[in-house]
Scaffold this active site. Structure first.
Site, PDB file in Angstrom:
ATOM      1  N   GLY A   1       4.696   9.233   1.683  1.00 50.60           N
ATOM      2  CA  GLY A   1       3.598   8.896   2.590  1.00 50.60           C
ATOM      3  C   GLY A   1       3.848   9.372   4.006  1.00 50.60           C
ATOM      4  O   GLY A   1       3.480   8.708   4.976  1.00 50.60           O
ATOM      5  N   ALA A   2       4.467  10.546   4.151  1.00 52.26           N
ATOM      6  CA  ALA A   2       4.876  11.026   5.473  1.00 52.26           C
ATOM      7  C   ALA A   2       3.863  11.937   6.148  1.00 52.26           C
ATOM      8  O   ALA A   2       4.152  12.523   7.191  1.00 52.26           O
ATOM      9  CB  ALA A   2       6.223  11.752   5.368  1.00 52.26           C
TER      10      ALA A   2
ATOM     11  N   TYR B   1      -1.951  -7.952  -3.796  1.00 48.54           N
ATOM     12  CA  TYR B   1      -1.277  -7.171  -2.743  1.00 48.54           C
ATOM     13  C   TYR B   1       0.094  -7.765  -2.424  1.00 48.54           C
ATOM     14  O   TYR B   1       1.085  -7.041  -2.321  1.00 48.54           O
ATOM     15  CB  TYR B   1      -2.138  -7.121  -1.480  1.00 48.54           C
ATOM     16  CG  TYR B   1      -1.455  -6.444  -0.312  1.00 48.54           C
ATOM     17  CD1 TYR B   1      -1.097  -5.097  -0.378  1.00 48.54           C
ATOM     18  CD2 TYR B   1      -1.143  -7.143   0.855  1.00 48.54           C
ATOM     19  CE1 TYR B   1      -0.451  -4.470   0.680  1.00 48.54           C
ATOM     20  CE2 TYR B   1      -0.508  -6.529   1.919  1.00 48.54           C
ATOM     21  CZ  TYR B   1      -0.163  -5.191   1.828  1.00 48.54           C
ATOM     22  OH  TYR B   1       0.476  -4.576   2.876  1.00 48.54           O
TER      23      TYR B   1
ATOM     24  N   LYS C   1       0.511  12.880  -0.889  1.00 51.42           N
ATOM     25  CA  LYS C   1      -0.474  13.496  -1.777  1.00 51.42           C
ATOM     26  C   LYS C   1      -1.572  14.268  -1.053  1.00 51.42           C
ATOM     27  O   LYS C   1      -2.357  14.971  -1.684  1.00 51.42           O
ATOM     28  CB  LYS C   1      -1.099  12.435  -2.691  1.00 51.42           C
ATOM     29  CG  LYS C   1      -1.894  11.359  -1.979  1.00 51.42           C
ATOM     30  CD  LYS C   1      -2.464  10.368  -2.997  1.00 51.42           C
ATOM     31  CE  LYS C   1      -3.334   9.334  -2.311  1.00 51.42           C
ATOM     32  NZ  LYS C   1      -3.937   8.402  -3.273  1.00 51.42           N
TER      33      LYS C   1
END
Length: 420
Positions: free
Chosen positions: A17-18, A168, A42
Site C-alpha cells: 500500500g505504498a 473491521y 495495486k
C-alpha cells in the site's frame, strides 16, 4: 520532526500500500537515507478519486534519494505477493524490512456489512498481512537487522470498539495477532512490531470517510513516518511491541507536535481503538468498558420523553428555520434520529422532499440514515461541542443506512452551528 540518521542506507524495504498515504510517507522517510523501496500496491493506473500510482510513488522515492521498484501487488492474490518478493530479491539482493500497511475499511454494523466487504477486509487486513509476512520471512531471516512492522492497533477489548464496526475491528486485530504470534515465533531472528497513531491521520481515505473539513482534526502522515523510522532503526531485539506514534516520539525527545498538525492548535480527533477523552467538553474521561455508557443511557432513558420546550425541541425549531432550498438541493437525504433520555423519541430532518422540514416524529418519507444517540449528545453535536465523527468513533452515535449521507451531516452542521 525526527532527523534522519542514515541507518537505513542500502536497506531494502517491502511496503504494501505504498502508492499513497501512510505507506508512501514511510517510504519517503527511508528513501532520504538512500534505502531501496519496493512499492507493492495495486494502483498502476490513476484512480478517479485517490491520488498516486506505484509509478508516481516510485518517482518521488527516487527524487528523495532512494531506489524504487514498483510492483503491482494486490495482497489478496498470493501469487502477486510471491512474484513481487522474488523480483525484489533479484533486484536488490534481499529484503531487510517488511511494512504491512495495506488495509481495507468499512465502518458498518453487522447487518449493514455486505459479505463482499467482510471478505475484502479479512483478505486484505488479515490474510494479506499473514501471507506477505510468510513470503518475506525466509529472506528477512538472512538480514542483519530484519523488521516486520504492521500498521495495526493495540488489542483493546473495550466493547465500544466492536459494536459499531465488528468486522473491521476483527480484521485489524487480526493484523495485531500476527504481531503477537510472529514476534514470539521469530524472537531473536526478526523483530515484529505494530504501530498505530494516537490521532486521526490525514489521507485521501480519511477525506472519503470524514468529508470536507475533516483534515483540520488530523495530523500529517509525517508523524507515522517518523515513528516507523524510529522503530525500524532499532535492533531486532526490540520486538513484540504495540507502539503509539506520539508516545514513542516523546520518548525519543520530540517536543514540538504542532509540526505534524494540519491545523496547529485545532482540536485533534483521537484514532480508533484508543480509550481517550473524546468529548472535549468533559472534565474527565469515562471508565474503561461499555458498562458506564450503558448505565448513563439507561438512567437517561428513564427520564421524560419528548418535550415541546426543551433543548432538543429548540434545536429542531432552529434547524427548521435554517433549512433552505439550497440545503435540500445539495443534500438530498432524510435523517431520522432515535434519541434516548429527556426529549427522547423519534425526530427527523428531511432534506429531500419539497422545501425540507424538521421536527418530532417519523419523517414524511422513509429515512436514508437512522442515527441513535442520547438527547444530550444530540444537542452537543448540533451546537458544535461534539463532532459527529468523534461521536461515532467513541460509540456515542450509532448509524444505520447510507454512510455517505451520514458523512454529509458534519459539513451541514457547520452551517447550522452559527444559528444555534
Amino acid at each position: 520532526m525526527l532527523p534522519n540518521t542514515g541507518k537505513l542506507a542500502g536497506c531494502t524495504l517491502f511496503i504494501t500500500g505504498a502508492s499513497r498515504g501512510i505507506g508512501k510517507a514511510i517510504a519517503l522517510k527511508a528513501a532520504k537515507d538512500g534505502a531501496n523501496i519496493v512499492v507493492a500496491a495495486k494502483t498502476a493506473e490513476p484512480h478517479p478519486k485517490l491520488p498516486g500510482t506505484i509509478y508516481t510513488a516510485a518517482a518521488e522515492i527516487e527524487a528523495a534519494g532512494g531506489k524504487a521498484l514498483p510492483c503491482i501487488v494486490n495482497v489478496r492474490e498470493e501469487q502477486q505477493i510471491i512474484n513481487a518478493v522474488e523480483k525484489a530479491v533479484k533486484t536488490f539482493g534481499g529484503i531487510d524490512i517488511l511494512v504491512n500497511n495495506a488495509s481495507a475499511i468499512s465502518l458498518t454494523g453487522t447487518l449493514e456489512t455486505e459479505t463482499k466487504k467482510v471478505n475484502l477486509m479479512m483478505d486484505v487486513n488479515v490474510r494479506g498481512t499473514y501471507l506477505t509476512s510468510k513470503t518475506c520471512l525466509p529472506y528477512l531471516r538472512k538480514s542483519k537487522n530484519p523488521h516486520i512492522l504492521n500498521l495495526s492497533p493495540p488489542m483493546n477489548m473495550n466493547p465500544m470498539w466492536f459494536k459499531n464496526h465488528c468486522a473491521y475491528t476483527i480484521s485489524k486485530y487480526g493484523m495485531s495477532m500476527c504481531v503477537l504470534g510472529m514476534a514470539e515465533e521469530f524472537r531473536g531472528e526478526v523483530a515484529v512490531n505494530a504501530l498505530w497513531p494516537k490521532t486521526a491521520i490525514h489521507t485521501a481515505a480519511m477525506d472519503m470517510l470524514g468529508g470536507s473539513g475533516i483534515e483540520k482534526q488530523c495530523r500529517k502522515t509525517d508523524i507515522l513516518a517518523d515513528a516507523a523510522y524510529c522503530i525500524l532503526t532499532k535492533p531486532k531485539s526490540f520486538t513484540g511491541n504495540f507502539i503509539i506514534d506520539e508516545v514513542l516520539l516523546r520518548e525519543e525527545g520530540v517536543k514540538d507536535f504542532d509540526v505534524y498538525a494540519i491545523a496547529p492548535g485545532h482540536p485533534l480527533m483521537p484514532d480508533f481503538f484508543l480509550d481517550a477523552e473524546i468529548d472535549m467538553t468533559a472534565t474527565k474521561p469515562e471508565s474503561h468498558g461499555a458498562s458506564q455508557a450503558f448505565k448513563e443511557e439507561k438512567k437517561s432513558s428513564e427520564s421524560s420523553t419528548a418535550s415541546a420546550s426543551g433543548p432538543v425541541a429548540e434545536t429542531f425549531r432552529v434547524i427548521q428555520g435554517a433549512i433552505s432550498k439550497e440545503f435540500v438541493r445539495s443534500t438530498q437525504g432524510v435523517f431520522q434520529f432515535e434519541l434516548s433520555g429527556e426529549e427522547g423519541g423519534t425526530w427527523y430532518i428531511d432534506l429531500k422532499t419539497n422545501d425540507g422540514s424538521a421536527g418530532f416524529g417519523k419523517p414524511p418519507v422513509t429515512a436514508d440514515v437512522v442515527m441513535s444517540m442520547s438527547s444530550g449528545d444530540f444537542v452537543k453535536m448540533f451546537t458544535g461541542k461534539l463532532k459527529p465523527t468523534m461521536a461515532f468513533m467513541s460509540g456515542k452515535l450509532k448509524i444505520k443506512g447510507n454512510m455517505a449521507l451520514a458523512i454529509k451531516l458534519e459539513k451541514m452542521l457547520t452551517q447550522f452551528n452559527s444559528k444555534l
